[in-house]
Design a protein around this motif. Structure first.
Motif, PDB file in Angstrom:
ATOM      1  N   LEU A  99     -27.330 -20.522  11.177  1.00 51.38           N
ATOM      2  CA  LEU A  99     -27.201 -20.609   9.717  1.00 51.38           C
ATOM      3  C   LEU A  99     -28.479 -20.168   9.019  1.00 51.38           C
ATOM      4  N   GLY A 142     -21.811 -21.773   0.663  1.00 50.22           N
ATOM      5  CA  GLY A 142     -22.041 -22.749   1.717  1.00 50.22           C
ATOM      6  C   GLY A 142     -21.653 -22.184   3.064  1.00 50.22           C
ATOM      7  N   THR A 143     -22.352 -22.611   4.110  1.00 44.59           N
ATOM      8  CA  THR A 143     -22.036 -22.191   5.472  1.00 44.59           C
ATOM      9  C   THR A 143     -22.066 -23.414   6.371  1.00 44.59           C
ATOM     10  N   ALA A 144     -21.348 -23.327   7.474  1.00 46.13           N
ATOM     11  CA  ALA A 144     -21.294 -24.455   8.404  1.00 46.13           C
ATOM     12  C   ALA A 144     -20.893 -23.953   9.777  1.00 46.13           C
ATOM     13  N   LEU A 187     -19.135 -31.609  12.901  1.00 44.10           N
ATOM     14  CA  LEU A 187     -19.937 -30.699  12.099  1.00 44.10           C
ATOM     15  C   LEU A 187     -21.310 -30.586  12.741  1.00 44.10           C
ATOM     16  N   GLN A 192     -24.932 -27.422   8.656  1.00 48.59           N
ATOM     17  CA  GLN A 192     -24.372 -27.024   7.359  1.00 48.59           C
ATOM     18  C   GLN A 192     -25.501 -26.626   6.429  1.00 48.59           C
ATOM     19  N   ARG A 193     -25.220 -25.642   5.579  1.00 51.14           N
ATOM     20  CA  ARG A 193     -26.145 -25.206   4.548  1.00 51.14           C
ATOM     21  C   ARG A 193     -25.363 -25.015   3.245  1.00 51.14           C
ATOM     22  N   ASN A 200     -21.144 -28.606   0.134  1.00 45.91           N
ATOM     23  CA  ASN A 200     -20.258 -29.207   1.118  1.00 45.91           C
ATOM     24  C   ASN A 200     -18.943 -28.431   1.182  1.00 45.91           C
ATOM     25  N   LEU A 201     -18.491 -28.150   2.382  1.00 43.37           N
ATOM     26  CA  LEU A 201     -17.272 -27.381   2.575  1.00 43.37           C
ATOM     27  C   LEU A 201     -16.082 -28.310   2.778  1.00 43.37           C
ATOM     28  N   LEU A 240     -13.891 -29.072   4.901  1.00 41.75           N
ATOM     29  CA  LEU A 240     -13.522 -28.820   6.286  1.00 41.75           C
ATOM     30  C   LEU A 240     -12.231 -29.509   6.677  1.00 41.75           C
TER      31      LEU A 240
END
Length: 737
Positions: A86, A98-100, A109, A112-113, A116-117, A119
């Protein structure tokens, strides 16, 4: 007689055509400028929405490709931690909210960056199914919509992981100006993202109304949504008129996301998204829409047409029909009544010859076959009468073709069109800037995974895969610090041999016949080496092809042409000094500062021009490039030009109809009639041997057949006279004996 032959059909056809043209002129062509919103404004909004759809589709597909390629690059190397994945992804690309990274087996999880996703919206058990990794839209608790892009991270001996990136569905890089709004709709017509629209008020109500209508129209097949042969945007697009209030009306354009070619789908087009943009315009009438001119033109056509038809009927049709009846009478043997002689043209000559033949058949003195020919009657021929009719009709058509309703160079171009030219050019400049930045980001991504122990074969394979995924590159290679090429894919590099990689992230090289755009991304693990990508100039030129913008050029800081959407000479100057001034104004650092500019140029014609520099940051901005567009106003659906085009159309229709009918009359009637006049006079002068054959089965043909009957009768009469004279000469001596 033949249905299409004779004197009546061409005259009747000309009468019908002139009546139809007069009605068309009065009731159809005169309806110019009646709309309070010029059609050019509607078309411009449609093109604006198409630009937004193209930009959104390209951005979404690029994101899908970047995530997939990044995951494959990491998976091809040594295993790294989710946080490292990430971090490197964030350093190269800054376009995701966002990335995860998720462990697929446990659903945990891992990293994460960004935001919030959601998911919980992912079903990890369906990832191996067909289209299991396809991007998907999810709605957050606050009502916003995100697009989740997925890719697999897998290393041998390690649990498989899922790389997820979320992005908004906002149209990237579209310049809205002051009063424009733009929105993205899903397949059901729900607004998933919007810009320039408040949460309440008239604009929100108008957007909801446009969204409802657009959702229905977007379900059409692309071939059924446009006129045949219109070309342009390959998907469904169009324009809409909104509600009017206080002299203002909302005008919208819509475009459904479509692939780069008709029938070609992508991951983005599978989402079923539609872009809608709308702007408020001032309603206005047009003096060009005054129907008095068209009514007067229709009246003049009726008067001139009536004179022409009457002239043909009185001087051509009636004499020919009368001649037809007289020839039949003489052919039947009714010789005691003189022939009624026409007054004009070939019919008068034939009538005079017919009367001489009648007298010869009666054996009257003073009309011998070998006697002198009487003076010709009717020196005004039928061709002259046809020419007079042509002049009458040309007197109506020629002014319409050449002088009346000329738009000139003082045509007022609606301000909305000028603004749209500026905003669309600015949007196009941003698209070029993003394309260059994305290309450099791809090179940086490749450079980040190169290790110190990477072999030339491994690097070549990596470059080949990268070039296959991105068609923008003509050549990819790794350049060592000493100027030698370590590995390459594609065409022959244009980099000057023996020189180290440039410190500038992007340069332009003059190859002698076209500019070579070269991007450099440093490879830290290779000690001063760099990954170099040479962009195809056709890739840049393809970005500039937008309907409704006219001629588009990309110029460098010296105002030299680097690229264009049509034929151009590389590094040539702009063809117009006003364009040079517009580029200078767009790049000035004082006053309003750098930014898109637009103007109406009147130089031998009226054109709408705009210039937009590449602003907004990134490696492309130091190039000093500017996108310039110019389109002739006469190609726009402005009332003045529409009136001019329709006036020319009316003149062409009148000219074509007159030429067709009078030409028909000349071929079918006049030419055979002139030939018949010569043969009739020869017959009256004593030529009894030449057989008369009819050319057509019409009135002229009937007169020809009657003359042939008369010729045969005169020939028989001569034989009888000759036989009778011989009998009397031989019988006299016998009587005396």
């Amino acid at each position: 007689m033949s249905l299409l032959g004779g004197i009546r059909p061409p005259i009747a056809a000309m009468s019908a055509l002139l009546l139809a043209l007069a009605a068309l002129t009065a009731f159809q062509l005169g309806h110019v400028g009646k709309s309070t919103v010029p059609p050019a404004v509607l078309t411009s909004q449609q093109h604006f929405a198409e630009d937004g759809a193209i930009a959104l589709r390209a951005s979404l597909d690029e994101s899908v490709t970047d995530i997939g390629r990044t995951a494959s690059l990491f998976s091809a190397g040594e295993p790294v931690s989710p946080d490292s994945v990430l971090d490197k992804l964030g350093n190269v690309y800054q376009k995701w909210r966002g990335t995860a990274v998720i462990e697929i087996k446990s659903g945990r999880l891992a990293a994460q960056r960004g935001e919030n996703l959601p998911l919980t919206a992912l079903d990890l058990t369906t990832l191996n199914a067909p289209n299991g990794l396809a991007p998907r839209m999810v709605r957050l608790e606050n009502g916003e919509t995100r697009l989740l892009t997925l890719a697999l991270l897998s290393w041998q001996g390690h649990p498989q992981q899922l790389l997820v990136a979320s992005s908004s569905l906002r149209v990237p890089g579209v310049s809205l100006g002051k009063s424009r709004a733009i929105a993205v709709l899903d397949a059901s017509g729900q607004v998933v993202d919007s810009s320039g629209v408040g949460d309440a008020g008239r604009e929100r109500k108008q957007l909801d109304a446009f969204a409802k209508t657009t959702a229905q129209k977007a379900k059409q097949h692309p071939l059924q949504s446009k006129e045949p042969g219109s070309g342009g945007f390959p998907g469904v697009s169009g324009s809409l008129l909104g509600d009017a209030a206080s002299g203002h009306r909302s005008v919208a354009g819509y475009a459904k996301l479509a692939g780069p070619a008709p029938g070609e789908g992508t991951d983005a087009t599978a989402l079923g998204l539609t872009v809608v943009s709308f702007v408020g315009v001032t309603e206005q009438g047009s003096a060009v829409g005054d129907s008095f001119f068209w009514l007067a033109a229709a009246g003049a056509l009726l008067v001139l047409g009536a004179i022409a038809v009457a002239l043909l009927v009185v001087t051509v049709q009636r004499p020919l029909l009368q001649l037809f009846l007289e020839s039949r009478r003489i052919g039947r043997g009714d010789l005691h009544r003189p022939v009624t002689l026409p007054k004009y043209g070939e019919a008068a000559r034939i009538g005079a010859a017919l009367d001489r033949l009648r007298r010869q058949a009666l054996g009257e003195p003073g009309a011998p076959a070998d006697g002198p020919r009487p003076g010709r009657r009717g020196r005004i021929g039928t061709r002259a009468l046809i020419a007079v009719c042509a002049v009458l009709l040309l007197a109506w058509s020629a002014p319409l073709l050449l002088t009346l309703n000329r738009a000139g160079t003082s045509v007022k171009v609606p301000q909305t069109i000028v603004d749209d030219q500026r905003e669309r050019t600015d949007t196009l400049a941003d698209r070029v800037r993003r394309a260059l930045n994305e290309g450099h980001a791809d090179l940086t991504s490749v450079a980040s995974v190169l290790g110190a122990k990477s072999t030339p074969a491994e690097v070549t394979d990596l470059l080949e895969r990268t070039r296959a995924q991105h068609a923008r590159y003509a050549s990819l290679y790794v350049l060592r610090s000493d100027g030698t090429v370590m590995a390459r894919a594609g065409g022959t590099p244009h980099h000057l041999g023996g020189k180290a990689p440039s410190r500038e992230p992007v340069t332009v090289i003059d190859s002698g016949h076209e500019p070579v755009i070269t991007e450099y991304a440093e490879a830290p693990a290779l000690g001063g080496a760099a990954v170099v990508g040479e962009l195809r100039i056709d890739f840049i030129n393809a970005l500039l092809r937008r309907p409704g913008l006219g001629t588009v050029r990309v110029v460098d800081g010296k105002h030299r042409v680097v690229g264009g959407n049509s034929g151009y000479l590389a590094f040539a100057r702009l063809p117009n000094d006003r364009l040079d001034a517009l580029v200078t104004s767009a790049n000035q650092k004082t006053g309003k500062g750098p930014g898109a500019r637009a103007d109406v140029i009147r130089d031998g014609g009226t054109s709408v021009a705009a210039a937009a520099p590449l602003t907004g940051g990134g490696l492309a901005q130091p190039l000093g490039w500017t996108v310039v567009s110019m389109q002739p106003a006469k190609g726009l659906e402005i009332a003045a030009y529409t009136a001019q085009n329709r006036t020319v159309l009316a003149g062409l229709l009148g000219l074509t109809g007159a030429a067709a009918c009078l030409g028909w009359l000349h071929i079918i009637v006049v030419r055979p009639l002139r030939s018949l006049a010569e043969r009739a006079e020869a017959l009256a002068d004593g030529d009894r041997r030449t057989v008369l054959y009819p050319t057509h089965h019409d009135e002229v043909g009937a007169v020809t057949r009657s003359l042939e009957v008369i010729r045969q009768q005169l020939q028989e009469q001569r034989k009888r006279d000759a036989g009778g004279g011989a009998g009397r000469t031989g019988a006299a001596p016998a009587g005396r004996n």
